[in-house]
Enzyme design. Structure first.
Site, short mmCIF file in Angstrom:
data_model
loop_
_atom_site.label_atom_id
_atom_site.label_comp_id
_atom_site.label_asym_id
_atom_site.label_seq_id
_atom_site.Cartn_x
_atom_site.Cartn_y
_atom_site.Cartn_z
N GLU A 218 9.39 -6.36 25.99
CA GLU A 218 9.42 -5.11 25.22
C GLU A 218 8.02 -4.51 25.04
O GLU A 218 7.62 -4.15 23.93
CB GLU A 218 10.09 -5.35 23.86
CG GLU A 218 11.56 -5.69 23.98
CD GLU A 218 12.27 -5.83 22.64
OE1 GLU A 218 11.61 -5.72 21.59
OE2 GLU A 218 13.50 -6.03 22.65
N GLU B 178 18.74 -9.01 26.65
CA GLU B 178 18.99 -9.06 25.20
C GLU B 178 20.12 -8.10 24.89
O GLU B 178 20.00 -6.90 25.13
CB GLU B 178 17.74 -8.67 24.38
CG GLU B 178 16.67 -9.73 24.32
CD GLU B 178 15.56 -9.40 23.33
OE1 GLU B 178 15.86 -8.78 22.28
OE2 GLU B 178 14.40 -9.75 23.61
#
Length: 506
Positions: A177, A296
């Site tokens: 991320e 995720e």
């Protein structure tokens, strides 16, 4: 009182193939976060602890789920993680401030311990490297430590630590991320793309057999999506094998109909990433196709407020411990269906996470274990969703909600296991008021008979499971039948269903 009923139709044919399903689509995630590791998979002194202090009750449930790959050690945590802290003699490992989660990391569990645990649950490891505070050098050293047979500094150090044979970890995430302002060492798309490309190049010089995952956007709501994908792939396209997707949903408005429609957003997210990847393929005149790692995904919102009260710098605090409702299980079932319907490009996925932290498995530190509501769609889809995903033609009544239009009441995915001569239909009825009768044309599956219909249903969408009582659990019903090449399936309102057929032995 008359039972409200709607009708839908499906056509399933053996020739309507999407793709062979990569088993890695049923992966999960363990981050050094909260009680995922300490009090989750690892607990010295627990009644079920084995010789390595791993909880065997947790191992048993993870093995039931048949999780093929598990991402580690993060997550946000990895962006300031020094992997060297987690190897070697435990008594000499340093305690560190985990800046991602405001916790104290003891490093009692590190790379070798996690690899050993993964072997116990029959899973391979997806390892993430730190591209926040570190970069090329730390990544190539970790890879050498894990995968090189011996005769070099890092590989010989692994052998000194008691692991003679290399770990042979094949899948590596190039950071986590990195577009997020919350990330330690956040990067611009250009900064990340260049660093990831050079890191990946060095890593593949160490071990050409590895597969690399380039960071995609942290979610479809990021203001830079999908420009981030396009710009980072300018640099990473030839070195990376996958690009990542992350997405979480929550019913913050307490609107069940709108909440269950979120897989339309997930579907659009996947399609947009595919389109961006294929644009870059065309732009680069490349023969290589980038696949997707949805590493995720889950429901995450229940614990947001309680997490604000956690004492900072504590060890293994109860962070992100969402207690899931029945309606959460319905959405999780639909999210799995969405992954299956995109199995031609989604080759890996990780439910985040596996134990205690936004997880299907919950434990009491020093105590028992139980299955959350979301355990069940994950379990049945993982165990029975192996084979070839089939495209089905669907005619379903639809509804509009606050954020979505034309939401089908029927959400479904179909898997054909030709080797086992088994056809499996996963179906969610999103209707809050009406049962759904679905006529399914299965004429191309001549001789197939109904084996079972497993249903997850509850009158209360907010029903939860606890260690004391399992309110939401599957049951077998006999509501479906086959006649003249048509399977008539009855799906109760707000229900997740698995309908399994098998060819009759001659």
């Amino acid at each position: 009182m008359t039972l409200k009923t709607s009708k839908a139709k499906m056509i399933i044919d053996q020739s309507f193939k999407i793709s062979e399903i990569n088993p890695r689509i049923y992966g999960s995630f363990i981050e050094q976060l909260g009680r995922a590791v300490y009090g989750g998979i690892y607990e010295p002194g627990h009644a079920s602890a084995d010789e390595n202090n791993f909880r065997q009750d947790v191992i048993q449930l993870v093995k039931e789920l048949q999780v093929p790959i598990i991402r580690y050690p993060g997550g946000n945590m990895v962006s300031a993680y020094n992997w060297e802290d987690g190897v070697g003699p435990k008594e000499s490992r340093p305690k560190r401030l985990d800046l991602a989660w405001n916790s104290l990391e003891t490093n009692e569990v590190g790379t070798n311990e996690f690899v050993s645990w993964a072997k116990k649950v029959n899973a391979e490891v997806m390892m993430a490297v730190n591209l926040g505070t570190r970069g090329i050098d730390a990544a190539r050293s970790l890879l050498e430590y894990c995968n090189h047979p011996g005769g070099t500094y890092w590989s010989d150090l692994r052998r000194e630590h008691g692991f003679r044979d290399p770990h042979n970890i094949k899948v590596w995430c190039l950071g986590n991320e990195m577009d997020g302002p919350w990330q330690i060492g956040m990067k611009t798309a250009y900064e990340y793309g260049r660093l990831a490309a050079e890191t990946g190049k060095a890593m593949k010089l160490v071990d050409p057999s590895i597969e690399l995952v380039s960071c995609g956007s942290s979610g479809s709501g990021m203001p830079t999506f999908p420009e981030w994908e396009a710009e980072t792939l300018e640099h990473t396209y030839e070195v990376a094998d996958y690009i990542s997707l992350h997405q979480y949903y929550g019913n913050r408005d307490n609107d069940t109909a709108n909440y269950l429609a979120n897989t339309l957003d997930m579907d659009n997210f996947i399609k947009t990433v595919i389109a961006t990847c294929d644009y870059m393929k065309a732009k680069k005149r490349s023969k290589k196709t980038i696949n997707l790692s949805f590493d995720e995904w889950n429901v995450w919102f229940h614990s947001n407020d309680q997490d604000k009260t956690i004492e900072p710098w504590s060890v293994a605090p109860p962070l992100l411990e969402d207690i899931y409702t029945f309606e959460d299980a319905l959405l999780v079932g639909s999210m799995l269906n969405t992954l299956l319907k995109h199995s031609d490009r989604v080759k890996m996925a990780c439910m985040a996470q596996l134990v205690n932290v936004i997880a299907p498995i919950m434990t009491e530190t020093g105590g028992g274990i139980w299955k959350q509501t979301i355990f069940y769609p994950y379990y049945y889809t993982s165990v029975y969703g192996r084979g070839t995903a089939l495209h089905s033609i669907v005619d379903s009544p639809k509804y509009d909600s606050k954020d979505f239009t034309d939401v089908p009441y029927l959400d479904q995915a179909v898997v054909f296991n030709e080797e086992n001569e088994e056809l499996v239909i996963f179906a969610v009825n999103r209707s809050t008021e009406e049962q759904l009768i679905v006529d399914i044309d299965i004429r191309s599956f001549e001789g197939y008979q109904l084996v079972e219909q497993v249903v997850l249903a509850h009158e209360d969408p907010k029903a939860v499971n606890t260690i004391e009582k399992e309110r939401v659990k599957p049951r077998n019903v006999n509501d479906s039948s086959i006649q003249n090449g048509t399977l008539t399936a009855v799906l109760s309102k707000l229900s997740w269903n698995m309908i399994r057929l098998k060819k009759a032995s001659e």
